[in-house]
Scaffold this motif. Structure first.
Motif, PDB file in Angstrom:
ATOM      1  N   CYS A   5      -7.616   3.441  -7.713  1.00  7.33           N
ATOM      2  CA  CYS A   5      -6.924   2.535  -6.815  1.00  7.33           C
ATOM      3  C   CYS A   5      -6.104   3.332  -5.788  1.00  7.33           C
ATOM      4  O   CYS A   5      -5.324   4.200  -6.160  1.00  7.33           O
ATOM      5  N   CYS A   8      -2.124   2.422  -6.522  1.00  6.29           N
ATOM      6  CA  CYS A   8      -1.369   2.900  -7.679  1.00  6.29           C
ATOM      7  C   CYS A   8      -2.095   4.012  -8.434  1.00  6.29           C
ATOM      8  O   CYS A   8      -1.627   4.460  -9.471  1.00  6.29           O
ATOM      9  N   CYS A 102      -2.788  -3.420 -10.557  1.00  7.36           N
ATOM     10  CA  CYS A 102      -1.890  -3.994  -9.561  1.00  7.36           C
ATOM     11  C   CYS A 102      -2.561  -5.094  -8.737  1.00  7.36           C
ATOM     12  O   CYS A 102      -1.923  -5.742  -7.908  1.00  7.36           O
TER      13      CYS A 102
HETATM   14 ZN   LIG Z   1      -3.771  -0.456  -8.303  1.00 12.64          ZN
END
Ligand SMILES: [Zn+2]
Length: 122
Positions: A5, A8, A102
């Protein structure tokens, strides 16, 4: 192939493949429709060959086999083409990857070599 990602850095990323699934479905339906025309031609050829080889029963069986083959061929070809098209749409247009940590959605950096069309300049 692992994708992290960009928000994050989590490795818990799934591919959504929305357009791919849709494309496969639409392609299969469309392919089956075009396959119907092939099925009709296949049935005619099959029944003619069957009639010569095995008589009236051969004509029925041959027609059935020809229709089945033609229809299947059309549906399969359409489904593959549709899925392939959807894959391109997923990679180029939609944000195909979703982070499970997230919830961030982003384009697969490995699939889309060109610039991300989902990222607009403010
Ligand atoms: Zn993420």
């Amino acid at each position: 192939m692992l994708v992290s990602c960009p928000n994050c850095q989590s490795m818990q990323v799934i591919k959504r493949d929305v357009a791919k699934r849709m494309g496969g479905l639409v392609g299969t339906v469309g392919g089956a429709a075009s396959g119907a025309a092939k099925a009709l031609a296949g049935a005619q050829v099959g029944s003619r060959v069957g009639l010569v080889a095995f008589g009236p029963i051969g004509a029925t069986l041959g027609g059935f086999a020809g229709a089945l083959l033609g229809g299947l061929l059309g549906a399969t070809t359409g489904g593959v083409a549709g899925a392939k098209l959807g894959e391109v749409i997923d990679a180029q247009v939609l944000h195909n990857c979703e982070c499970l940590r997230c919830g961030h959605r982003f384009s697969d950096p490995n699939a889309a070599e060109s610039s991300d069309p989902g990222t607009f300049r403010a």
